[in-house]
Scaffold this motif. Structure first.
Motif, PDB file in Angstrom:
ATOM      1  N   TYR A 376       0.811  -1.216   0.000  1.00 17.71           N
ATOM      2  CA  TYR A 376       0.000   0.000   0.000  1.00 17.71           C
ATOM      3  C   TYR A 376       0.850   1.275   0.000  1.00 17.71           C
ATOM      4  O   TYR A 376       0.331   2.361   0.184  1.00 17.71           O
ATOM      5  N   HIS A 377       2.178   1.105  -0.191  1.00 15.97           N
ATOM      6  CA  HIS A 377       3.117   2.238  -0.270  1.00 15.97           C
ATOM      7  C   HIS A 377       3.151   3.044   1.038  1.00 15.97           C
ATOM      8  O   HIS A 377       3.278   4.270   1.011  1.00 15.97           O
ATOM      9  N   ILE A 378       3.044   2.346   2.149  1.00 13.85           N
ATOM     10  CA  ILE A 378       3.024   3.004   3.460  1.00 13.85           C
ATOM     11  C   ILE A 378       4.397   2.891   4.104  1.00 13.85           C
ATOM     12  O   ILE A 378       4.904   1.775   4.303  1.00 13.85           O
ATOM     13  N   PRO A 379       5.053   4.002   4.452  1.00 16.65           N
ATOM     14  CA  PRO A 379       6.315   3.907   5.190  1.00 16.65           C
ATOM     15  C   PRO A 379       6.101   3.276   6.557  1.00 16.65           C
ATOM     16  O   PRO A 379       5.025   3.392   7.145  1.00 16.65           O
ATOM     17  N   TRP A 380       7.156   2.621   7.074  1.00 16.23           N
ATOM     18  CA  TRP A 380       7.003   1.883   8.325  1.00 16.23           C
ATOM     19  C   TRP A 380       8.198   2.086   9.245  1.00 16.23           C
ATOM     20  O   TRP A 380       9.293   2.434   8.807  1.00 16.23           O
ATOM     21  N   SER A 381       7.939   1.840  10.533  1.00 10.94           N
ATOM     22  CA  SER A 381       8.991   1.894  11.540  1.00 10.94           C
ATOM     23  C   SER A 381       8.815   0.717  12.488  1.00 10.94           C
ATOM     24  O   SER A 381       7.761   0.573  13.117  1.00 10.94           O
ATOM     25  N   LEU A 382       9.837  -0.107  12.584  1.00 15.05           N
ATOM     26  CA  LEU A 382       9.803  -1.277  13.462  1.00 15.05           C
ATOM     27  C   LEU A 382       9.998  -0.845  14.918  1.00 15.05           C
ATOM     28  O   LEU A 382      10.750   0.073  15.226  1.00 15.05           O
ATOM     29  N   TRP A 383       9.299  -1.540  15.813  1.00 16.95           N
ATOM     30  CA  TRP A 383       9.528  -1.359  17.249  1.00 16.95           C
ATOM     31  C   TRP A 383      10.380  -2.525  17.734  1.00 16.95           C
ATOM     32  O   TRP A 383       9.946  -3.663  17.659  1.00 16.95           O
TER      33      TRP A 383
END
Length: 415
Positions: A376-383
């Motif tokens: 969905y072209h969504i940037p992400w950040s891992l926890w």
């Protein structure tokens, strides 16, 4: 001449609009243990000057000698991340004013400068905690017109001013983390809508260029985000949600002291309730629990296990949730690349088997969520980057090296 002026004006507006957009973000990781737990004095107030040094952070849960020499943020950059979500305790800022607040902001600006000099961008997240109750997130839970919200919003403007001086091409501001304001349906109040809209207005009074990361209520969930109306939208705003669904899988742990809740498979179709219950009993037997302790654990675990398999959680349900947030964005004319998955992760099985998921299941889940975000072209950040609690990229014991299998699940390392 008048027509020509109108045409030139329209062209200028078009050029400006074409260049508009938020800080580019793609693959990130949370750094939570550094600035989110400001040390306290013996009387329970914040130590001054506040916040931990980098060395205090790195040695907080392991010997400093475990860490390799060199710049830790360049190391993060070399792993393939392009930004960090830097969580910061807002308590010392709210608790201070004038020169003392500026002193705290200078410490934070130096920290951001250290990170950005490595080539990483920074999402500066004000991330309340409960260390000093007067300055916990309860401060903003008293309603849109409360004194606590007014104090917090004034502090946010000072943070925005500090970040603008650092360069809006390097930093973004996320003023809240996982706000409450339940329920998120028609029976709820409009308080969070007013708070978020008002905070955006406050930041825009400081800068029209600073990227803002807005969030919904209900713990920053998809449900909370889709409950707000983004009538404050502009091209420099991301819309955040956290993906810990199903919570029964991502946060497998007992509510009882010493309890056992672990080992659910991902996806649910990879096992059965009977097998999961039997394996949990084996881990309790191995730990030497008494019959009474085992019975208490079974009472707690039985409905969790039953519901998980009855709902048959898997990638289809995850995709449905991503579709829901994508449809919300489309309804409001927001491209999906201005959504922001600010947290996702899974607790890894503890050594004693009391909590967490088996590694193979954890990696399958993280791969699925990351791939759906990218679909969905969504940037992400891992926890998150490094901690001793089971959701960590850096292995918690021994040399401070990254979990190579987790990097592969994130698409940052080839098999």
């Amino acid at each position: 001449m008048k027509v020509l002026t109108v045409i030139i004006g329209a062209l200028c507006l078009a050029v400006a609009s074409a260049g508009a957009g938020p800080l580019p973000l793609h693959r990130g990781i949370g750094v939570h243990e550094w600035l989110n737990w400001s040390p306290l004095d013996t009387d329970g107030s914040y130590r001054w000057p506040p916040y931990r040094s980098e060395k205090e952070w790195l040695s907080g849960s392991r010997p400093l000698s475990d860490w390799p020499r060199g710049d830790e943020f360049r190391r993060i950059k070399a792993m393939g991340f392009d930004f960090i979500r830097l969580t910061v305790d807002p308590g010392p800022l709210v608790a201070s004013e004038g020169e003392k607040r500026q002193e705290a902001l200078k410490i934070l600006s130096d920290a951001v400068e250290q990170v950005t000099s490595s080539g990483l961008r920074v999402v500066f997240n004000l991330h309340g905690n409960s260390q000093v109750p007067a300055y916990s997130m309860d401060l903003v839970q008293g309603g849109a017109d409360s004194e606590g919200v007014a104090r917090y919003r004034e502090m946010v403007k000072d943070v925005a001013r500090m970040l603008v001086r650092m360069g809006t091409n390097r930093v973004a501001l996320e003023p809240y983390n996982e706000p409450a304001y339940y329920p998120c349906d028609a029976s709820g109040s409009d308080d969070w809508q007013r708070i978020m809209a008002g905070t955006v207005h406050d930041i825009r009074s400081v800068s029209g260029d600073l990227t803002i990361v807005a969030t919904g209520a209900c713990g920053g969930s998809i449900t909370g985000l889709t409950d707000i109306t983004p009538d404050f939208d502009d091209p420099n705003i991301y819309y955040s949600f956290h993906m810990y669904e199903p919570h029964a899988f991502t946060h497998q742990r007992s509510e009882r002291s010493g309890g056992f809740m672990s080992g659910l498979p991902w996806p649910a179709s990879g096992g059965t309730a009977k097998a999961a219950s039997a394996a949990l009993t084996e881990r309790m037997d191995k730990a030497g629990l008494s019959l009474a302790e085992k019975l208490a654990n079974r009472v707690e675990a039985r409905p969790i296990i039953s519901d998980y398999f009855r709902e048959n959680w898997g990638e289809k349900q995850l995709d449905t949730r991503f579709q829901e947030v994508a449809e919300w964005a489309g309804k409001h004319g927001i491209p999906t690349d201005r959504l922001f998955m600010g947290e996702f992760g899974v607790i890894l099985m503890s050594q004693d088997g009391r909590s967490g998921a088996f590694d193979a299941d954890r990696l399958r889940y993280i791969t699925a969520v990351r791939e759906l975000a990218e679909k969905y072209h969504i940037p992400w950040s891992l926890w998150e980057y490094s901690n001793p609690h089971g959701m960590t990229l850096i292995l918690p014991k021994g040399p401070a090296v990254p979990d190579e299998a987790l990097l592969r699940a994130l698409g940052l390392k080839r098999s």
